[in-house]
Design an enzyme around this catalytic site. Structure first.
Site, PDB file in Angstrom:
ATOM      1  N   ARG A 121      93.373  22.389  58.469  1.00 52.81           N
ATOM      2  CA  ARG A 121      93.695  23.587  58.641  1.00 52.81           C
ATOM      3  C   ARG A 121      95.106  23.067  58.253  1.00 52.81           C
ATOM      4  O   ARG A 121      96.301  24.039  57.300  1.00 52.81           O
ATOM      5  CB  ARG A 121      93.520  24.664  59.324  1.00 52.81           C
ATOM      6  N   LYS A 177      72.162  35.402  61.845  1.00 49.78           N
ATOM      7  CA  LYS A 177      71.620  37.273  61.485  1.00 49.78           C
ATOM      8  C   LYS A 177      71.509  37.401  60.681  1.00 49.78           C
ATOM      9  O   LYS A 177      72.342  37.644  59.640  1.00 49.78           O
ATOM     10  CB  LYS A 177      72.341  37.707  63.047  1.00 49.78           C
ATOM     11  N   GLY A 201      83.857  28.449  57.277  1.00 54.15           N
ATOM     12  CA  GLY A 201      83.377  27.732  59.342  1.00 54.15           C
ATOM     13  C   GLY A 201      81.931  26.890  58.786  1.00 54.15           C
ATOM     14  O   GLY A 201      81.925  25.890  58.057  1.00 54.15           O
ATOM     15  N   GLY A 248      84.978  34.680  58.676  1.00 58.13           N
ATOM     16  CA  GLY A 248      85.274  36.125  58.385  1.00 58.13           C
ATOM     17  C   GLY A 248      85.625  37.326  57.221  1.00 58.13           C
ATOM     18  O   GLY A 248      85.136  38.072  57.148  1.00 58.13           O
TER      19      GLY A 248
END
Length: 548
Positions: A173, A337, A500, A521
């Site tokens: 990053r 999920k 991620g 996200g």
């Protein structure tokens, strides 16, 4: 160079009985300008060599095409003599700006336009529009600005893992923002960096200090990096900066106002941060989905926001997959999920020809369709706003919606299984979509992999969010590895991988992807069709087109 686009038209003077002949077209085509001759329906009937020189098309390429094939949105209304701006299309599929001015024959036997390629300065919209279109719009970047002598406040994402010895474990990053930092200091600007690290919840937590990130940045830049031990008391450090200096502020989240739900608290903090700056640059795509003093408050206080190079690349890559992507478009949606991906799947139906469902979320779909999932991890119920959601019903509805939208939904037709989660034994392959009793499915089986490879080999745009198997275990990484290899080997495909776990799952062939997002996200929410607050606060370029 002037482009003359002339049209045969039925409009003739009532006194003139002489029909138009092909001879006047020969005159047009002899002009020392680019000339396109079109018939009454604006279908191109001939062009001269100057057109090929400018546009790259041959005469045979263009004959039979409508003039709009060359000039986007052309023609304007004939009675209006105003000069208009349009985009002209080159054969290599890029566009350049042209000025278009209508012209008429005094005898009213023809009409035409004079078209001139021009270079125009960019225009910007400094208002804030909380829409997906605004979030995905082309942003103002450092290339549009002269930053010499300016204080440039850069929001970076240095939320990096720190080991017990206080060393940065993964500096990707930090490396991702180097181009933006180099651009500012090489241009004589003063680079003031700010970031968060972890979740200290408004308290000073020494283990979450940005000091390790500062030391790693110094190593990467090969120069000292100044330090402000309190991000809201850095006025003296900023005042001492010289052109080309770099200063890093301590963790923004040591102050609760950074991520407070209270707009007034965030604004108060933003006003202090904005006081350090002449220009605000955001290069922290990973937090663009957050309302934060440093992300949304500062650009609102200043009145403008500039996209760093990393941010601009993230936006352009996601825009390429959502706005006019090249078909066939394929999405791979995985993860544990299904409740986390309902909105994503629904929005992908509007963009994709095929969607591959993998990971544990696939078992919700399979059970909903009557298959046996045995001991596999399956999510059947989720809670939202105090109520329970029957995910099996949701899955059935999504299957039906795919049929209505004419989207191919690819679910596993066989599995790589084990009797327990931590098994080190070789994978057991199922004979079909049903999972054997006493087993849990942990990856795609060979038939599913082969089916997905065929789909991905034919794709021209691919979006991947979430792993399709337990890739951390070698015996269950085959699905992720083979799908990633299929994408990387498809040289005709534009491929975007979400951040991620997805980035970790494809790390072996990461370089074969068009873009691997640094956002988790943020990437997910933008793909879901949400207008990220950190993006709508950045200044957009104004699209060219229309009257001057």
């Amino acid at each position: 160079v002037t482009v003359s686009v002339l049209y045969w038209a039925p409009q003739r003077s009532a006194k003139s009985k002489q029909p138009m002949s092909g001879q006047i077209a020969k005159v047009w085509l002899s002009l020392r300008a680019m000339v396109v001759v079109a018939d009454n329906d604006l279908v191109i009937s001939d062009v001269n060599r100057h057109v090929s020189n400018q546009f790259g098309w041959t005469r045979d390429d263009l004959i039979g095409k409508n003039i709009a094939f060359l000039i986007e949105g052309h023609p304007p209304e004939l009675p209006d003599a105003a000069v208009s701006v349009y985009r002209a299309r080159h054969k290599r599929d890029f566009y350049f700006t042209v000025l278009v001015q209508p012209m008429r024959d005094p005898m009213a036997t023809m009409v035409g336009w004079v078209i001139t390629p021009v270079t125009l300065p960019p225009l910007f919209d400094f208002s804030f529009h909380p829409t997906v279109e605004s979030a995905l719009g082309k942003k103002m970047t450092l290339d549009d600005l002269d930053v010499k002598g300016k204080r440039v406040l850069i929001r970076v994402d240095f939320n990096v893992p720190i080991d017990q010895k206080g060393q940065v474990r993964d500096d990707s990053r930090i490396r991702a923002t180097l181009r933006t930092i180099h651009r500012v200091i090489a241009s004589g600007g003063k680079a003031i960096l700010m970031s968060h690290l972890g979740r200290p919840k408004g308290k000073v937590v020494p283990s979450m200090s940005l000091t390790p990130a500062r030391h790693r940045l110094e190593e990467l830049l090969g120069r000292p990096v100044g330090w402000a031990k309190d991000c809201l008391k850095a006025q003296d450090e900023v005042a001492k900066m010289k052109n080309g200096d770099v200063l890093l502020l301590e963790n923004l989240r040591f102050h609760a106002a950074e991520s407070s739900k209270d707009l007034r608290a965030r604004t108060k903090m933003a006003e202090v941060l904005a006081g350090y700056a002449d220009i605000f640059v955001c290069d922290a795509f990973g937090t663009a989905h957050r309302e934060a003093a440093s992300m949304t408050g500062v650009p609102r206080v200043i009145g403008a926001g500039v996209a760093g190079y990393l941010m601009a690349k993230e936006v352009s890559s996601i825009r390429a997959t959502l706005q006019n992507p090249v078909s066939p478009v394929v999405a791979i949606i995985g993860g544990s999920k299904v409740s986390d991906k309902i909105n994503l799947i629904g929005n992908m139906y509007n963009h994709c020809n095929t969607i591959i469902i993998g990971g544990a979320m696939a078992f919700t779909f399979l059970e909903a369709l009557g298959h046996t999932v045995a001991d596999s991890k399956v999510e059947r119920v989720a809670k939202s706003k105090g109520r329970e959601i029957d995910l099996l019903t949701v899955a059935k509805n999504l299957v039906e919606l795919a049929k209505k939208k004419d989207v191919q939904l690819v679910l596993p037709i066989d599995h790589a299984c084990a009797t327990e989660w931590n098994s080190k034994a070789a994978a057991v392959m199922s004979k079909g979509a049903d999972v054997p009793e006493g087993h849990m499915a942990l990856d795609f089986g060979p038939q599913t992999i082969a089916k997905c490879e065929k789909v991905l080999g034919e794709a021209r745009t691919v979006i991947w969010n979430g792993p399709v198997g337990v890739f951390e275990k070698p015996q269950f990484a085959e699905g992720c590895n083979r799908l990633a290899q299929a994408i990387a080997s498809n040289k005709q495909c534009f491929s975007l991988a979400g951040g991620g776990d997805t980035a970790a799952a494809i790390r072996e062939v990461k370089s074969g992807f068009s873009h691997v997002s640094t956002g988790g996200g943020a990437t997910l929410e933008l793909l879901e069709g949400k207008a990220l607050p950190g993006l709508v606060c950045l200044t957009n370029r104004v699209a060219r087109g229309g009257k001057l």
